[in-house]
Structures are given as C-alpha cells and as structure tokens.
Write a protein that holds these residues in place. Structure first.
Motif, mmCIF file in Angstrom:
data_model
loop_
_atom_site.group_PDB
_atom_site.id
_atom_site.type_symbol
_atom_site.label_atom_id
_atom_site.label_comp_id
_atom_site.label_asym_id
_atom_site.label_seq_id
_atom_site.Cartn_x
_atom_site.Cartn_y
_atom_site.Cartn_z
ATOM 1 N N ALA A 1 -17.335 -2.257 6.975
ATOM 2 C CA ALA A 1 -15.979 -1.715 6.974
ATOM 3 C C ALA A 1 -14.990 -2.802 7.332
ATOM 4 C CB ALA A 1 -15.876 -0.558 7.962
ATOM 5 N N LYS B 1 -16.994 -0.701 2.674
ATOM 6 C CA LYS B 1 -16.796 0.727 2.914
ATOM 7 C C LYS B 1 -15.341 1.068 2.668
ATOM 8 C CE LYS B 1 -20.258 1.196 6.555
ATOM 9 N NZ LYS B 1 -20.422 1.386 8.010
ATOM 10 N N PRO B 2 -14.989 2.209 2.160
ATOM 11 C CA PRO B 2 -15.889 3.280 1.749
ATOM 12 C C PRO B 2 -16.315 3.077 0.293
ATOM 13 C CG PRO B 2 -13.617 4.007 1.665
ATOM 14 C CD PRO B 2 -13.588 2.563 2.035
ATOM 15 N N PHE B 3 -17.587 3.125 0.054
ATOM 16 C CA PHE B 3 -18.096 2.906 -1.304
ATOM 17 C C PHE B 3 -18.582 4.238 -1.869
ATOM 18 C CE2 PHE B 3 -21.227 1.967 1.925
ATOM 19 C CZ PHE B 3 -22.250 2.850 1.606
ATOM 20 N N ALA B 4 -18.725 4.281 -3.183
ATOM 21 C CA ALA B 4 -19.262 5.482 -3.830
ATOM 22 C C ALA B 4 -20.778 5.354 -3.859
ATOM 23 C CB ALA B 4 -18.711 5.598 -5.239
ATOM 24 N N LEU B 5 -21.452 6.463 -3.607
ATOM 25 C CA LEU B 5 -22.918 6.420 -3.644
ATOM 26 C C LEU B 5 -23.412 6.059 -5.035
ATOM 27 C CD1 LEU B 5 -23.669 9.503 -1.394
ATOM 28 C CD2 LEU B 5 -24.135 7.100 -0.870
ATOM 29 N N SER B 6 -22.668 6.517 -6.057
ATOM 30 C CA SER B 6 -23.071 6.168 -7.426
ATOM 31 C C SER B 6 -22.981 4.662 -7.648
ATOM 32 C CB SER B 6 -22.207 6.913 -8.433
ATOM 33 O OG SER B 6 -20.833 6.713 -8.160
ATOM 34 N N ASN C 1 -14.938 7.209 -9.603
ATOM 35 C CA ASN C 1 -16.074 6.312 -9.423
ATOM 36 C C ASN C 1 -16.263 5.432 -10.657
ATOM 37 O OD1 ASN C 1 -16.248 8.007 -7.282
ATOM 38 N ND2 ASN C 1 -18.480 8.307 -7.393
ATOM 39 N N GLU D 1 -13.535 2.757 -10.652
ATOM 40 C CA GLU D 1 -13.860 1.710 -9.677
ATOM 41 C C GLU D 1 -14.945 0.788 -10.208
ATOM 42 O OE1 GLU D 1 -12.932 3.621 -5.284
ATOM 43 O OE2 GLU D 1 -14.998 3.234 -5.901
ATOM 44 N N ASP E 1 -11.978 -2.246 -8.010
ATOM 45 C CA ASP E 1 -11.206 -1.476 -7.052
ATOM 46 C C ASP E 1 -9.852 -2.144 -6.854
ATOM 47 O OD1 ASP E 1 -10.397 0.291 -5.203
ATOM 48 O OD2 ASP E 1 -11.695 -0.428 -3.588
#
Lengths: 439, 225
Positions: B81, B102-107, B174, B177, B182
């Motif tokens: 972070a 962070k914060p990232f997408a799980l995908s 997502n 991004e 991003d």
C-alpha cells in the motif's frame, strides 16, 4: 526611499548644518575681533592727534576752510576736523559708527570715530574714519572658502556615505534576496547564514531561519499527514475491493444485489482514485520524484493519443496533431505523461460529440509552448479562476469527475517549472497553454 | 499449485485466498514475518504473495532471505500500500517477479500469476480451448478451428483477460485497468470498453454462437467455460 539614501541625506543635512553654523560663528568672531582691533587703532590715532595738537596746527588745519578733511591716497582712512559752536558734547565718550562715506565720488563703508574736544576755548569735532573694505574682503574670502569647503565636503561625504551604507546594507539585501525572494518552497530553504558582521542583520537572518524552520516543520507535518492518511486508507480500500469482487461471484446472487455491489465497487474506485491523487500530489510536492528522464514531446503526445484513442473515437472527436517542433526536455517521464494525459482527457471529457481537439506548438528563443485546444463546452471566467482548486468540478452532472485532475496537473507543472495558461469561451471551447522555459 | 499469502490484514488475506482457492490453488497463510519465515524455510511454494508492511518487520527482508535459499524458484509478487516508486524498484531488484500496488483487483492478481507461470515455468500450455475457439497466449492469436480470427491488440487483451478469469463477473473497471493501465482520474468512465467488447463479440459470433460470452448488465462481462 531606500534606507541607504535616507541615511546619506541625513548625513548630508547634518554636515551642511554643522559647517554652516561653524562658518557663521567664524565670520561673527572675525568680525568682532577685527572691529575691536580697528576701534583700538582709531582711538590710538585720535589720542596721538589730540596730544600733538598745537594752535598752529589747528590754524593750519582749519586755515583754508571751516572744515578740514584729509585722506590718504588709497582712501583707507580720513580725518575730518571742524569747529563747532555747541560745546555741550565735549567730554562725551568717543562714538563708533559704521557709515557710508563718499570721498571723491567713491562711496565706501567706514568705521567712524566721532569725538568732540575743546582746545583753546573752542570746541572741535574730530572724525577719524577707517575703511572697512579690508574687513569685508576678509569676510567674503572666508565666506567663499567656507562655501567651497561646504560643497566639497557635502559631495564627498554624500559619495562616501552612499558607498559605505551600500557596503553596510549589502548583507541585508542578500538576506532578503536569498532567504525571502528566492524561496518558493520552505522545505528546500537554505539555512546557511549570510556573511555579515552587523548584529542586527544576524538577528534578522536567524529570525527568518527560525520562522522558516517552523513553517517548513508544519508543512512537512501536514504533508506527512496527508501521505499517512492516504496510505492508511489504501489497505481498507483493498480489503473492501477484494471482498466485493468475491461477492460479485457468489452463486445465486440476485440482480438487485449484483447492482448494489457493482455500485459499491464504483464508489470504492472513486475513493481509490481520490486517495491516490492526493498521494501523488503530496509526493510531487515533497519532491519525491526525480527529473532526469529525457522526454520528447511529440513522442509523449503520440503515446497519449494511443492510450486515449478509444475515448476519442467513442465520442467521434477529430484529433489534430499539429506539432511542428521536435521539442525535448529533461523531467520526469511518468509525471509529464500524467500531466498531458489529464489535460487531453479533459479536452475529451468537456468536448462535444463530433468535436475537435487540436494539439499545436510554438518555439521562441526563450520558451516552447504547447497548446491543447478543444472545441468543447468551454468555461466562464469564474470557472477558469477555480479551475485549479482542489475538488472543483465544472459540470454538476459530471459525477464521474473527482475534481483532482487539474490539481495534479498544477503540481506537476510547478514541479517542472512549466507555466499554465487557460483561455476559454462558453460554447466555443478551451485552450490550455503549457510554457516550457528553454533559456 | 501452492500459494503462500503473507498479509497482516486478516480479511484481505482471506479474500485473496477465497478467490484463488476457486481457481484450484492450495493456500497457505502467514500474518507475521516470523511465521512467514518458518513456512518459507519448510515448504516450497509456486507463488508467494508478499505484503511489504508487516507489523514485525519489512517484507523486503523476507524476500532477501528467500533469495539466499538454494534451489528455490518460488515466484514472488509484492503487494504494497506504500505505492511508492522506490518500493517497486526495491522489490523488483530484490528478486520479486511482479509488483501490485494496493488496492488491486483480484482478477488482475490472477492474470499476473498466469503471466508469471508462463514466463517462468513454460509448463502451462500456451493454448486455451474456449468452446470452439482456441486462444494462443504465446502468439497472441485466437482461431476458430484452423481459421485465424483477426483481433486488434485490445480485443485480444480483453478476451484473454476474461478467459483467464473465466466463470467470473469481471467489472468493466478491472478490464480498463488491465488493458489501459491505472491512469488516475482518466479511468473514471470506462464505457468505451463496451465498444471493444462489441467488436470482439461480433468477430467471434461470425464463426459460432457465443452465448457463453455474457454481458452482465451495468457491471461487466463473464465468459463461462
């Protein structure tokens, strides 16, 4: 008026005054001495004359006329003797007067001793005059030289005072220049003491240093606080994001809940963008980026066009790249990219469908200007004024804007010493100018 | 495949674990540097997801210790972070394979893990069967039978991303991004993704029905396999 000039003027006036008073005193003194000298001489002469008087002499003196006048060839002195009938004035003290006398068509100032005496039963009036020309000349000469000295000393001391006060005040201006004028960021303040032997300036210097120290401490605290807050926010945002993403994929979730989760994800993304923007701004302001990349403007614009071409295409906007110069600069590639992408993205966002964006440039001796012009909705003067305020939004219906884009632009521009200009007209479009100094 | 999640925020670790478990990963977790050390010395992992800010020490030290161990080829993805450029550079210099702020997408995490697997082990097949279509990650092509389908770079990226995260709803954001990066402020509207998806679907649908390629209204997309 500068202190230097005030001091010089003050010194000049006091010197003039002192010399003038001295001059007047000297003249008065000389006048007194020489007058009393002259008087003494007249008395001596009169005594000499009176004591040597004889009948023959008086007869001889008064022979020709009733009044006898004699003067020497230069008319410096004269003697006048006449007989008076009135004897009341006899034995009165000699009287000195300064009078004008005309001798052979020549008028001069004389110091005159008038005296009555009786001789042989007759009363005579004796007048001895001595010219004051010499005295006047002496006084004039003294006056003249006093004036010369006065003028010379005024000029000399004025020059000396100016030079000296300039030397004396040099540290003061150095302090003002280096500690106040050239400071645009208290964090990068130069705390070295200016070289001076004057205690007052040392005091000024150290007071400014202390003040700056306090300001920069507070500023650092504030920036650190923003960094910490933003940073601390990212972890919970991270948790929420992953949780919502997992929820999105729960089996048998109703469409209503799906929509709510999706809306929450969008809100969260907004929170993330704001937090990251604030972090970015505070990092730029804390100078946590280096400026060592070689950045080519045409390449940068081409990159950005590639990234944004979908957005441009989706609104059917014509993008005209009219760059003429292959301008390059040393800076931070990522930040300059962010700067330009934000501006061009605004030009898309606040454009009209089927609108137009023109990128143009201009190179002069001292600077390179890049213009991003859109034929969009434009801004009024109030909006232009507020454009760089954090969280200012122009279009109330534009809920997707976070209002930090231009604040980022501004801090990146300040970091690279780029000046920004905006000209805009409602309904006509906006032109953003970036001016890069080339020196 | 084994994954060690080193993350002091319990709920974040659990969410990551839930997502990855569905993909068939075997999950191990550590919340402190000390316990992470123990696990690292005992087990081999295919992936280590490493949070740098641990309460009892710096995650970078863990990374350095791991790199000193002989015969280890654990792939490390640094999660932080701090978001600072320095962290990224330090992490990659210390031998991390990738870095996710962070914060990232799980995908996105999953896509990165797939990419690392391909790069490191070259074990995973480079081709995915997506119903009647074949997606070749190596050559970045999609074909129907023997016929190559002409996709743009972005269309391929979107398709690949959805296939990697198959059977899940992937929000538009997502995808933005992942494909466009991003970009602060700029990603606030991502509707233009739809244009690309529309074209992609049109190209695929010319060859076979694609009812497995779902549009989840107002959210995003899902490819069911």
């Amino acid at each position: 008026m500068k202190l230097q000039h005030k001091l010089a003027l003050y010194n000049t006036f006091t010197k003039i005054a002192v010399i003038a008073i001295l001059g007047v005193l000297i003249i008065a003194f000389i006048d007194r001495i020489s007058t009393s000298n002259l008087q003494q001489r007249l008395i001596d002469k009169r005594n000499k004359l009176v004591s040597h008087l004889s009948d023959e002499e008086i007869e001889e003196l008064l022979n020709k006329q009733s009044t006898f006048t004699d003067y020497n060839i230069l008319k410096e002195e004269y003697i006048e003797l006449n007989e008076v009938s009135d004897n009341a004035s006899v034995n009165t003290a000699p009287v000195f007067t300064k009078e004008k006398r005309k001798i052979e068509d020549e008028t001069q100032d004389y110091l005159v001793l008038a005296n009555y005496f009786s001789y042989g039963g007759k009363t005579y009036r004796l007048e001895i005059g001595e010219t004051m020309l010499a005295l006047d000349r002496l006084e004039n000469t003294i006056m003249f030289y006093t004036l010369i000295i006065l003028l010379a000393s005024v000029i000399l001391t004025l020059a000396a005072d100016l030079a000296f006060t300039r030397f004396l005040l040099a540290p003061f201006y150095r302090i003002i220049d280096q500690k106040l004028n050239k400071v645009d960021d208290p964090i990068h303040f130069n705390y070295d003491y200016a070289h001076t032997t004057t205690d007052d300036f040392r005091l000024l210097d150290s007071s400014i240093n202390k003040l700056m120290q306090r300001i920069s401490d507070q500023l650092l605290n504030q920036k650190q606080f923003i960094t910490n807050v933003s940073h601390e926010l990212l972890t919970p945002i991270s948790i929420l994001r992953t949780r919502l993403e997992n929820l999105l994929n729960q089996p048998d979730i109703s469409e209503e809940n799906l929509n709510k989760i999706s809306a929450s994800l969008r809100t969260l993304n907004r929170l993330k963008a704001i937090t990251n923007s604030l972090l970015l701004i505070s990092k730029i302001e804390n100078q946590q980026f280096n400026k060592t990349d070689r950045v080519s403007m045409p390449a940068l614009i081409a990159d950005i066009y590639e990234e944004l071409e979908d957005r441009i295409a989706s609104r059917n906007i014509t993008f005209e790249n009219r760059l003429q110069h292959n301008f390059g600069l040393t800076g931070n590639q990522a930040l300059l990219h962010t700067l330009c992408i934000n501006l061009i993205n605004n030009a898309i966002k606040y454009n009209k469908d089927n609108g137009k964006i023109i990128i143009s440039d201009n190179l002069t001796n001292h600077s390179y200007q890049l213009y991003i012009t859109d034929k969009g909705i434009g801004m009024d003067n109030r909006q232009i004024e507020q454009a760089f305020n954090r969280f200012a939004k122009f279009n109330a219906t534009d809920t997707e804007s976070y209002g930090l884009g231009l604040a980022i632009v501004q801090s990146i521009a300040a970091f690279h010493d780029i000046s920004i200009s905006i000209s805009s007209e409602i309904g006509q479009g906006t032109r953003i100018g970036l001016e890069f100094k080339t020196h | 495949m084994n994954v060690l999640i080193i993350e002091d925020e319990k709920s974040l670790g659990l969410e990551i674990a839930e997502y990855l478990a569905k993909e068939g990963f075997i999950i191990d977790m550590a919340r402190r540097k000390k316990s992470a050390e123990e696990k690292l010395f005992i087990n081999n992992y295919d992936f280590i997801l490493l949070d740098l800010g641990l309460p009892d020490g710096d995650g970078l030290d863990l990374l350095k210790q791991l790199k000193e161990l002989p015969n280890r080829d654990d792939a490390v993805i640094v999660l932080t972070a701090r978001g600072a450029l320095d962290d990224r550079i330090n992490g990659l210099e210390a031998g991390a394979d990738d870095y996710l702020p962070k914060p990232f997408a799980l995908s996105e995490l999953l896509a990165r893990m797939h990419a690392i697997t391909r790069r490191k082990h070259k074990l995973e097949k480079n081709e995915f069967k997506v119903h009647d279509f074949t997606l070749n990650i190596q050559n970045r092509t999609v074909s129907f039978g023997r016929e190559r389908i002409n996709l743009t770079k972005k269309e391929f990226e979107i398709f690949n991303y959805l296939v990697l995260n198959k059977n899940r709803v992937i929000p538009r954001l997502n995808i933005t991004e992942h494909v466009w990066g991003d970009i602060l402020e700029v990603n606030s509207d991502s509707n233009f993704v739809d244009v690309h998806v529309k074209n992609l679907r049109k190209k695929l649908a010319q060859h076979a029905p694609i009812d497995w390629f779902e549009t989840v209204r107002s959210i995003g997309y899902r490819i069911n396999i």
